[in-house]
Design a protein around this motif. Structure first.
Motif, mmCIF file in Angstrom:
data_model
loop_
_atom_site.group_PDB
_atom_site.id
_atom_site.type_symbol
_atom_site.label_atom_id
_atom_site.label_comp_id
_atom_site.label_asym_id
_atom_site.label_seq_id
_atom_site.Cartn_x
_atom_site.Cartn_y
_atom_site.Cartn_z
ATOM 1 N N SER A 198 2.239 12.287 3.315
ATOM 2 C CA SER A 198 1.238 11.431 3.683
ATOM 3 C C SER A 198 -0.190 11.764 3.987
ATOM 4 N N VAL A 199 -0.143 13.070 4.180
ATOM 5 C CA VAL A 199 -1.531 13.800 4.349
ATOM 6 C C VAL A 199 -1.323 15.214 3.563
ATOM 7 N N GLY A 200 -2.296 15.612 2.561
ATOM 8 C CA GLY A 200 -2.471 16.882 1.844
ATOM 9 C C GLY A 200 -1.320 16.751 0.641
ATOM 10 N N LYS A 201 -1.172 17.933 0.430
ATOM 11 C CA LYS A 201 -0.303 18.162 -0.845
ATOM 12 C C LYS A 201 0.498 19.666 -0.582
ATOM 13 N N ASP B 289 3.245 7.127 4.977
ATOM 14 C CA ASP B 289 3.424 7.232 6.736
ATOM 15 C C ASP B 289 4.560 6.979 7.120
ATOM 16 N N ARG B 290 5.604 6.482 6.494
ATOM 17 C CA ARG B 290 6.974 6.569 7.126
ATOM 18 C C ARG B 290 7.538 7.734 6.986
ATOM 19 N N GLY B 291 7.197 8.823 6.236
ATOM 20 C CA GLY B 291 7.899 10.024 5.972
ATOM 21 C C GLY B 291 8.361 10.184 4.525
ATOM 22 N N TYR B 292 7.729 9.347 3.615
ATOM 23 C CA TYR B 292 8.247 9.468 2.217
ATOM 24 C C TYR B 292 7.087 10.219 1.584
ATOM 25 N N SER B 293 7.207 11.088 0.405
ATOM 26 C CA SER B 293 6.470 11.748 -0.181
ATOM 27 C C SER B 293 6.704 11.458 -1.948
ATOM 28 N N MET B 294 5.615 11.713 -2.701
ATOM 29 C CA MET B 294 5.721 11.667 -4.103
ATOM 30 C C MET B 294 5.634 12.953 -4.887
ATOM 31 N N VAL B 295 6.628 13.004 -5.696
ATOM 32 C CA VAL B 295 6.810 14.522 -6.301
ATOM 33 C C VAL B 295 6.269 14.220 -7.982
ATOM 34 N N THR B 296 5.436 15.210 -8.240
ATOM 35 C CA THR B 296 4.667 14.990 -9.605
ATOM 36 C C THR B 296 4.845 16.259 -10.240
ATOM 37 N N ASN C 71 0.851 -1.327 -0.043
ATOM 38 C CA ASN C 71 0.151 0.023 -0.048
ATOM 39 C C ASN C 71 0.815 1.180 0.064
ATOM 40 N N PRO C 72 0.801 2.233 -0.915
ATOM 41 C CA PRO C 72 1.454 3.302 -0.852
ATOM 42 C C PRO C 72 1.230 4.165 0.057
ATOM 43 N N GLN C 73 0.289 4.269 0.703
ATOM 44 C CA GLN C 73 -0.072 4.979 1.988
ATOM 45 C C GLN C 73 0.846 4.673 3.163
ATOM 46 N N THR C 74 1.213 3.356 3.130
ATOM 47 C CA THR C 74 1.869 2.927 4.153
ATOM 48 C C THR C 74 3.431 3.408 4.112
ATOM 49 N N ILE C 75 3.859 3.485 2.842
ATOM 50 C CA ILE C 75 5.156 4.087 2.645
ATOM 51 C C ILE C 75 5.049 5.374 2.878
#
Length: 269
Positions: A256-259, A224-231, A218-222
């Protein structure tokens, strides 16, 4: 050819040696066999039409079970009617099985190839299609004895079975039947219960493992560990390297929350 023909038809000269040989052998092998003679001319210009007519007559009225078509030995010219096209076609069209018996063993005619079976001589034709009565009677006697023995053994087994169910033995017999069935029932019930418990436990274990696998993917689990996705803000393409963007581009950071909307000041490797 039928194994036990009732009537044998013979298309040949009624005065030739062939019919005498056939009748003699038929009587010797089975004196109960019926022979119908279809008299035909077997030599000369009238032979072919005569043979054809008699073959068609036998078929039209279904007068026999096997049809022998032939004659005794002779010169090549004498045997030519049995290679006539009309005779060959009549034999091929016959609904009654045909044995071609023309001349001696070394003689051949086209009728041999159109018939259901070729016999080297008329005598051999009779041997092929007339079953030996003594052999039939012997087989019947043997079959009768086998049937009698089988019925006798069956009756004896039934008699023993009936005797075992006399009133004084009924209770004992019932117990012999009931106890193994009860044991089988108890064993089956116990095995079924154990198998169901094992099956449910295996399902729980498998389900738990699948849930763990899904949660780990689950990406959300990742996130929650402090990682983010950049687009990229315009294209939506995921930025995996600084080389995939440049200064001035607007990016979106999804933690993990918001953008978070950002603008690139500079890029470095």
């Amino acid at each position: 050819l039928p194994k036990y023909p009732k009537t044998i038809g013979v298309v040949t000269s009624p005065t030739g040696a062939a019919i005498r040989d056939i009748l003699q052998i038929t009587k010797r092998r089975n004196d109960r066999m019926s022979v119908t003679v279809f008299p035909a001319v077997v030599q000369g210009e009238e032979a072919a039409p005569s043979i054809i007519r008699q073959i068609e007559t036998a078929n039209r009225y279904n007068m026999c079970d096997v049809l022998i078509v032939g004659r005794g030995g002779g010169s090549l010219e004498d045997l030519l009617p049995f290679s006539d096209e009309g005779v060959v076609r009549a034999i091929a069209a016959s609904r009654i099985p045909v044995i071609s018996a023309v001349g001696h063993e070394i003689d051949f005619a086209l009728s041999d190839y159109a018939a259901d079976l070729r016999a080297p001589t008329p005598s051999a034709a009779a041997e092929l299609c007339v079953p030996v009565k003594d052999e039939i009677l012997s087989q019947l006697e043997e079959t009768k004895n086998e049937l009698y023995n089988a019925v006798t053994n069956k009756l004896e087994k039934l008699r023993l079975t009936i005797n075992s169910f006399k009133p004084e033995n009924l209770e004992k017999q019932f117990r012999y039947i009931e106890q193994p069935l009860l044991m089988r029932y108890d064993n089956a019930k116990e095995n079924l219960t154990k198998n169901m418990q094992d099956y449910i436990e295996n399902l729980r274990r498998t389900l738990k493992e699948k849930v763990q696998i899904l949660e780990s993917c689950n990406p959300q689990t990742i996130f929650d560990r402090g990682y983010s996705m950049v687009t990229d803000a315009e294209t939506g393409k995921v930025i995996r390297s600084s080389e995939e963007t440049q200064a001035g581009r607007k990016l979106v950071i999804r933690p993990s929350v918001g953008k978070i909307d950002v603008t690139v000041d500079s890029c470095s490797k």
